[in-house]
Design an enzyme around this catalytic site. Structure first.
Site, PDB file in Angstrom:
ATOM      1  CG  ASP A 120      -6.697  -3.618  -3.034  1.00 30.47           C
ATOM      2  OD1 ASP A 120      -7.301  -2.698  -2.444  1.00 30.47           O
ATOM      3  OD2 ASP A 120      -5.512  -3.901  -2.829  1.00 30.47           O
ATOM      4  CG  HIS A 122      -5.777  -2.515   0.720  1.00 29.99           C
ATOM      5  ND1 HIS A 122      -5.170  -2.108  -0.443  1.00 29.99           N
ATOM      6  CD2 HIS A 122      -5.157  -1.829   1.716  1.00 29.99           C
ATOM      7  CE1 HIS A 122      -4.236  -1.205  -0.157  1.00 29.99           C
ATOM      8  NE2 HIS A 122      -4.207  -1.016   1.145  1.00 29.99           N
ATOM      9  CB  SER A 178      -0.924  -0.084   1.212  1.00 25.33           C
ATOM     10  OG  SER A 178      -1.917   0.886   1.171  1.00 25.33           O
TER      11      SER A 178
END
Ligand SMILES: *[C@@H]1O[C@H](CO)[C@@H](O)[C@H](O)[C@H]1NC(C)=O
Ligand SMILES: *[C@@H]1O[C@H](CO)[C@@H](O)[C@H](O)[C@H]1NC(C)=O
Ligand SMILES: *[C@@H]1O[C@H](CO)[C@@H](O)[C@H](O)[C@H]1NC(C)=O
Ligand SMILES: CC(=O)N[C@H]1CO[C@H](CO)[C@@H](O)[C@@H]1O
Length: 405
Positions: free
Chosen positions: A348, A381, A178
């Site tokens: 995601d 995610h 991320s």
């Protein structure tokens, strides 16, 4: 100014914490006790040695004075340092190094790499529980929080890479999730750090942010907007506990969402988390970040570009950058021969497939032998850091990639 998905993430994460009712949000408490963190109650002692691994606590000071903690992990019952190149692992926003140690040693990236003979280094970003020290500031100072991912890329990343490189005398592999991927893209696009890095494995890559949120998120944004004045007063100082708590309670009550819905709303439907370990996860997140960082992410969704922080007032931008608008980072400049592994999740919502396609377009001239894109249709995610099958689907291919470079 602030109406975006990412600003919302903070709120939603806080929602989760509060709605669970197992921990009141008291960052003041967290920060004031953090100065007492020593080797006795650090990550090595509490999470790594307890599993039988060898672990050392390290510290590095960034050029702008932040003191970051790192943990160096090696395999159980192995006193010789690995002959394999070191791997430095960088966490994402609202997390710290503990996310790489969350699950059982057979499931967590930090331990899995160590079991594979790798010299593992975890780093904790500025402002998180184990990295609250600074050469002259404390987290109670407004100035302590005056940074966004620009500074994470420009100071935290070079400091930790340089430190590991110095200590091991070897070029290193970088792995991140991320926000940690954005830090790498920014620096790599300037041709920096290449003399110290062998490759980078980037999970849930964040480069471009989708300006068209889903219906659900739009709904929340609308609700959020009605409180905009309230929220915008927050970014002038440290996200103050009492203010946020009050604000968040209001939103949580209005939304009346439960934990699973909330997680799904902002990360996408995570397929493979261990639901009986939710309590463990929530003991570790959310970690603080700066409001300025959230605003910077917000700006990305608004402009669809990757630029330095926009001070909005032209005079301020002139002062900082010598231009009326903030400079753009150009990802097409990432050296085409630098080995990249991208872990992409079909579900995601933060690093969604559409955004990743924009990134891949920037990488279209990349040497095809040096770019591995691993698409996992079911992953959202958080699956990349905590899924029970991440070893098979992500980490093993990643290790093979490291071994190949
Ligand atoms: C938060 O923690 C601080 C420091 O421990 C304490 O003084 C304060 O009363 C706490 N605030 C709340 C709302 O619990
Ligand atoms: C790495 O080593 C160089 C040369 O000895 C030194 O100047 C630098 O401060 C070191 N940096 C870190 C982060 O350890
Ligand atoms: C899920 O978590 C529980 C509680 O920590 C643990 O006992 C169980 O082995 C975990 N399941 C998997 C598949 O990892
Ligand atoms: C944007 C950028 O290039 N940031 C940093 C990358 O890392 C070097 C250190 O190697 C810094 O000097 C840059 O500022």
């Amino acid at each position: 100014m602030t109406s975006t998905i990412v600003s919302l993430i903070s709120i939603l994460v806080f929602c989760i914490t509060i709605s669970k009712g197992r921990k009141t949000l008291n960052t003041t408490h967290e920060l004031s006790t953090s100065s007492l963190i020593t080797n006795i109650n650090g990550i090595c002692k509490t999470m790594v040695e307890t599993q039988g691994y060898t672990c050392e606590e390290h510290k590095v000071t960034t050029e702008d004075g932040y003191i970051l903690s790192l943990q160096r992990i090696s395999a159980r019952q192995s006193d010789k340092k690995a002959d394999k190149p070191p791997v430095l692992i960088q966490h994402g926003i609202f997390c710290d190094a503990r996310i790489w140690l969350f699950n059982s040693p057979e499931e967590s990236l930090g331990f899995i790499l160590a079991d594979n003979g790798v010299d593992v280094w975890l780093v904790n970003g500025r402002g998180t529980k184990y990295s609250t020290m600074h050469t002259s500031l404390t987290p109670d100072d407004m100035a302590y929080w005056d940074w966004s991912w620009d500074e994470l890329a420009n100071y935290d990343l070079p400091a930790s890479v340089q430190y590991v490189y110095n200590h091991t005398g070897k070029k290193i592999h970088y792995a991140s999730h991320s926000q940690g991927t954005l830090m790498a893209f920014v620096n790599l696009s300037q041709g920096k750090l290449l003399n110290m890095l062998r490759s980078a494995a980037l999970l849930s890559p964040i480069a471009y942010m989708n300006p068209n949120p889903s219906k659900e998120i739009s709904l929340v944004v609308g609700l959020f907007l009605t409180n905009e004045v309230y929220w915008s007063s927050l970014y002038q100082f440290i996200p103050n506990v009492d203010v946020i708590t009050k604000f968040v309670n209001e939103i949580c009550n209005t939304l009346n969402l439960d934990l699973t819905n909330l997680l799904t709303l902002f990360t996408g439907p995570n397929c493979c988390l261990n639901s009986s370990r939710m309590d463990v996860y929530l003991d570790h997140v959310p970690q603080p970040t700066s409001t300025k960082n959230l605003i910077h992410f917000s700006q990305m969704t608004r402009t669809g570009k990757i630029t330095k922080y926009d001070y909005v007032h032209q005079a301020q931008n002139l002062l900082h950058y010598g231009h009326r608008t903030p400079p753009t980072y150009d990802l097409t400049k990432i050296p085409t021969e630098f080995p990249l592994f991208l872990g992409v999740g079909g579900q995601d919502m933060l690093s969604d497939v559409q955004d990743v396609n924009l990134l891949l377009n920037d990488l279209k001239d990349h040497d095809s032998n040096k770019l591995v894109v691993s698409l996992n249709d079911n992953y959202a995610h958080l699956d990349f850091i905590a899924a029970i099958n991440a070893k098979q689907l992500i980490y093993d291919p990643m290790i093979a990639f490291f071994n190949a470079h």
